[in-house]
Design an enzyme around this catalytic site. Structure first.
Site, short mmCIF file in Angstrom:
data_model
loop_
_atom_site.label_atom_id
_atom_site.label_comp_id
_atom_site.label_asym_id
_atom_site.label_seq_id
_atom_site.Cartn_x
_atom_site.Cartn_y
_atom_site.Cartn_z
CG LEU A 120 -1.95 -1.11 1.32
CD1 LEU A 120 -2.69 -1.03 2.64
CD2 LEU A 120 -2.93 -1.05 0.16
N GLY A 152 7.32 4.25 3.96
CA GLY A 152 7.78 5.44 4.66
C GLY A 152 9.13 5.17 5.29
CG PHE A 164 7.23 3.11 8.96
CD1 PHE A 164 6.71 1.96 8.41
CD2 PHE A 164 6.65 4.32 8.65
CE1 PHE A 164 5.63 2.02 7.55
CE2 PHE A 164 5.56 4.39 7.81
CZ PHE A 164 5.05 3.24 7.25
N GLY A 165 9.41 1.78 7.03
CA GLY A 165 9.33 0.55 6.25
C GLY A 165 8.14 0.60 5.32
CE LYS A 210 2.96 2.38 10.34
NZ LYS A 210 3.01 3.59 11.22
CG ASP A 212 4.50 13.48 9.79
OD1 ASP A 212 4.57 14.53 9.12
OD2 ASP A 212 4.80 12.36 9.34
#
Length: 831
Positions: free
Chosen positions: A519, A522, A524-525, A541, A638
């Protein structure tokens, strides 16, 4: 003498009649009138459409056509003699007693006619036949004293040119044999029939096609009760309704306007593209908000039989899972026309199985059969018994997967799409493992694996009790215990309880983290879509093993979200920590993130004003909860369009708390940091310049987001031909000049609550004030959004230029307290 007087009076009468026909707005001609190319026009009763003679661009040929009367740009929607033009202004249109329309030239030669067939009883005596132009743009021939629409002798809606208007039926009448479709023009100067046409094809199960001659170039996918399976952009909206009618007498697709004050049309161009247009009154131009085909994956059967197209991949063509390329050498050359074969050939006599493929544009249904009353399980049984049946699916997803759609022959023209549909494809039984012996072995193996896993979990749990509680390295079999380093409201540390997911479960749900299910990505992964065995869709995630930032985000997410529950915050379902893998599992949001719709010109039309205002309100309520009503005071840090997720009803949910900060006490409302994190374009000036953040930093980001939602463009990268300001500066300039409503997205202006829009702009500007103390709290914002009332005047916003930065929206992390990548903060004056 009397004869001469009579002739004189008749001449005077004809002159007066002709003068009245040319001077007054009439919508009808009868058998006694001649409609000539001398300025004569018909105007529909509501003044919407006009019929007359015209010449297209760069042409002296003359045509009889219909165009919008109220639109400044002459837009022709129908042409009578498109393939037989007049070469001079001698043309004359007449209605004759048989009910036909004739277009004659100077020598009374018929240039064009309707060849009307009288469908009414021959015993009916017609005393007054008329041709009338309706406010729908339809030219009809009928008896003057008969308003029954069933008794129309002829209508232009049955013979369209290149334009599909609201109320028109695109399809086929099985009783009369008439097919209604639109055909492109040759070019701007020649409206003759071109190469491309747009059809509603009833063969097999109905679907729409664009064709070049007899060759298919684009297919919408079959109708699924909500829309077409290959066109997810066609969704419920405030502008028009749409439907597919399927019965024994006819099959057709149509759409109808909800708001009659809007002008909407669909055209097929000379290059084979379909466009849905809406007239924007403010800009005085047509805006295209839907185009087909959309991309390379919309090219009909571009990947061959059993091939699947994914526009995110390179190359975009590939084979379905458990299929292999039919011609590997051609594939290396980029030729996918031969498609794919099953890895294991079918053997119907020994028993085949059906594998489920999700998120698909359903294959071409020309060779399909359907049943509206069957259940999906009954559909499977029917398909299983017929060795020629290659696949099955639900017919109607609008009522909970009802009906049965069966495919016979090769499956062609499939693509991976979101949201897509499920299809069950016939495969060899060995693909799943067959026979009782195999099942027995599998059961024994699973039992042993579970027993071993339980033993390991007990050992891990015992070891975990020996380690500091703040570590996230170990887990037990039912929950994740993580000691929150931030005290709760009572000043005590508490364990956070979060359901655990097994790695194997998430690998299965995401098809081993297939790129087809990816999807987004970012710092983080990556995030993957998945489906659990019980059917629940999830978003996983997955922390990148090389991302140090991702570890911090992971911990933050666990700290924040596990203790937060609100309808406008994304729901964290659990996590997985196994070996080097660290994952968070969320509820899957059908419409993904706001930025994918809001900043896409073809998708933004789905965000009509009530939806946008609801999104603004939802984000405001979610932030108010974070800032003052939650167990922990949370500053998001954010907030941006990419971190606002939308459910199936377009309700907003704030997501991604990886950069958030929490505070326990009511007096703690901010802090400072040497590590600047967030996204350019949404950062408040004091945070970007000095690292000072507070709840008012989120308020600033919210203000930027509000103005983006109203306008439909990003703050960063905003362009206006008259100045070089960003979106905040442009909004401020319009506000000072009393022209705030010019900020509203052009696709909304004709169907927008102007008071709500103006109020939203005012609130957005209040939220982006330069000094934090001038910005409202989120509780005040929620009140102002709901109640309006008197609001303070907005001051100059705190915005800065960023010409040397990349235009793409980028999340940043910096250890510099005074600058970001060398960027200095400036406050240009609006002009």
């Amino acid at each position: 003498m009397n004869t001469e007087k009579s002739k004189y009076h008749i001449s005077i009468f004809l002159i007066i009649t002709s003068s009245l026909l040319s001077t007054y707005a009439i919508d009808t001609i009868n058998t006694t009138q001649a409609f000539r190319d001398n300025g004569d026009t018909l105007i529909s009763s509501g003044g919407i459409f006009e019929l007359g003679f015209f010449s297209p661009n760069n042409s002296e040929n003359r045509y009889v056509g219909i165009w919008y009367k109220k639109i400044t740009v002459k837009t022709v929607v129908w042409i009578a003699n498109r393939n037989n033009p007049l070469t001079d202004r001698s043309g004359m249109l007449r209605v004759i007693d048989s009910g036909a329309l004739l277009l004659l030239n100077a020598t009374n030669t018929t240039i064009w006619s309707t060849n009307s067939n009288n469908n009414t009883s021959s015993s009916i005596v017609r005393t007054a036949l008329i041709a009338r132009l309706l406010d729908s743009g339809n030219l009809v021939v009928r008896d003057a004293d008969d308003d029954n629409p069933e008794n129309i002798l002829w209508q232009s809606f049955d013979y369209p040119t290149d334009t599909f208007l609201p109320g028109m039926k695109l399809g086929r009448n099985f009783v009369t044999g008439l097919e209604v479709y639109i055909t492109s023009t040759k070019n701007d100067g020649d409206p003759a029939s071109g190469d491309y046409s747009y059809h509603c094809d009833p063969t097999g199960y109905p679907q729409n096609f664009i064709k070049r001659g007899d060759v298919f170039t684009y297919r919408t996918g079959p109708w699924n009760g909500k829309g077409f399976s290959g066109n997810p952009n066609l969704q419920k909206n405030p502008i028009f309704t749409y439907e597919m009618v399927i019965n024994e007498k006819e099959v057709y697709y149509r759409y109808d306007l909800i708001n009659d004050s809007l002008f909407v049309r669909l055209t097929i161009t000379e290059s084979g593209y379909g466009h849905r247009w809406v007239w924007v009154e403010r800009t005085q131009e047509w805006s295209s908000y839907l185009t087909i085909p959309l991309d390379n994956c919309d090219v009909y059967n571009g990947c061959g039989p059993y091939g699947s197209c994914n526009i995110k991949n390179s190359p975009s063509c590939g084979c379905l899972d458990k299929f292999i390329p039919k011609d590997p050498q051609a594939r290396e050359r980029g030729d996918w026309s031969n498609g794919c074969n099953r890895s294991t050939p079918l053997n119907c006599e020994k028993g085949d199985v059906f594998l489920k493929y999700s998120g698909m544009k359903l294959p071409d249904t020309q060779s399909s059969r359907y049943n509206t009353s069957m259940s999906l399980e009954e559909c499977k049984v029917v398909c299983s018994k017929n060795c020629s049946c290659m696949a099955y699916s639900s017919l109607d997803v609008s009522r909970g997967n009802n009906g049965c759609l069966l495919w016979f022959g090769d499956l062609v023209d499939m693509r991976e799409i979101s949201p897509g549909q499920d299809i069950y494809i016939r495969m060899a039984s060995s693909e799943l493992g067959s026979g009782g012996r195999m099942r027995g072995i599998l059961i024994i193996s699973l039992s042993l694996a579970i027993a071993i896993l339980l033993i390991c979990l007990v050992v891990v749990y015992s070891r975990k009790r020996m380690k500091p509680e703040h570590q996230l390295q170990e887990t037990d079999s039912s929950r994740l215990n993580y000691v929150d380093n931030h005290p709760d409201e009572s000043g005590r540390n508490k364990d956070l309880e979060l359901p655990l997911f097994d790695l194997a479960t998430l690998m299965k749900a995401t098809e081993n983290f297939s790129l087809n299910n990816k999807l987004g990505e970012g710092g983080f992964g990556s995030v993957f879509k998945g489906r659990l065995d019980e059917g629940q869709e999830i978003a996983v995630k997955r922390l990148s093993r090389t991302s140090l930032q991702g570890v911090d985000e992971f911990k933050n997410e666990v700290i924040c979200i596990a203790k937060l529950q609100h309808r406008n915050l994304v729901n964290l379902l659990g996590c997985c920590i196994q070996g080097e893998e660290m994952m968070l599992v969320y509820e899957y949001m059908t419409n993904r993130s706001l930025d994918l719709i809001l900043f896409n010109p073809m998708n933004s039309i789905l965000l009509y004003w009530p939806r946008r205002f609801n999104i603004i309100n939802g984000i405001a309520r979610g932030l108010m909860y974070l800032h003052q009503d939650s167990r922990l005071r949370v500053i998001h840090r954010d907030l941006k369009a990419g971190n606002i997720l939308l459910d199936s009803n377009m309700n907003p949910k704030i997501s991604d708390f990886g950069l958030a900060r929490t505070f326990g006490g009511d007096d703690e409302i901010g802090d400072n940091t040497s590590r600047i994190v967030g996204t350019f374009g949404y950062m408040s000036p004091e945070y970007a310049a000095e690292g000072l953040f507070s709840v008012k930093s989120d308020v600033f980001s919210f203000g930027v987001l509000v103005l983006e939602i109203v306008n439909g463009n990003r703050n960063r990268g905003f362009y206006h031909r008259d100045h070089r300001l960003n979106l905040l500066g442009h909004a401020w300039m319009l506000y000072k000049d009393g022209r705030s409503l010019e900020l509203v997205d052009p696709c909304l202006i004709n169907a927008c609550d102007l008071s709500e829009a103006e109020r939203s702009i005012h609130i957005g500007l209040l939220c982006v004030q330069e000094h934090p103390e001038d910005r409202p709290t989120m509780s005040s914002v929620v009140f102002m959004l709901s109640n309006g009332g008197i609001m303070s005047e907005a001051k100059k916003p705190g915005f800065f230029t960023h010409r040397d930065l990349l235009r793409n929206e980028t999340s940043v992390s910096s250890n510099t307290s005074t600058s970001i990548n060398g960027m200095t903060i400036t406050l240009p004056e609006g002009r």
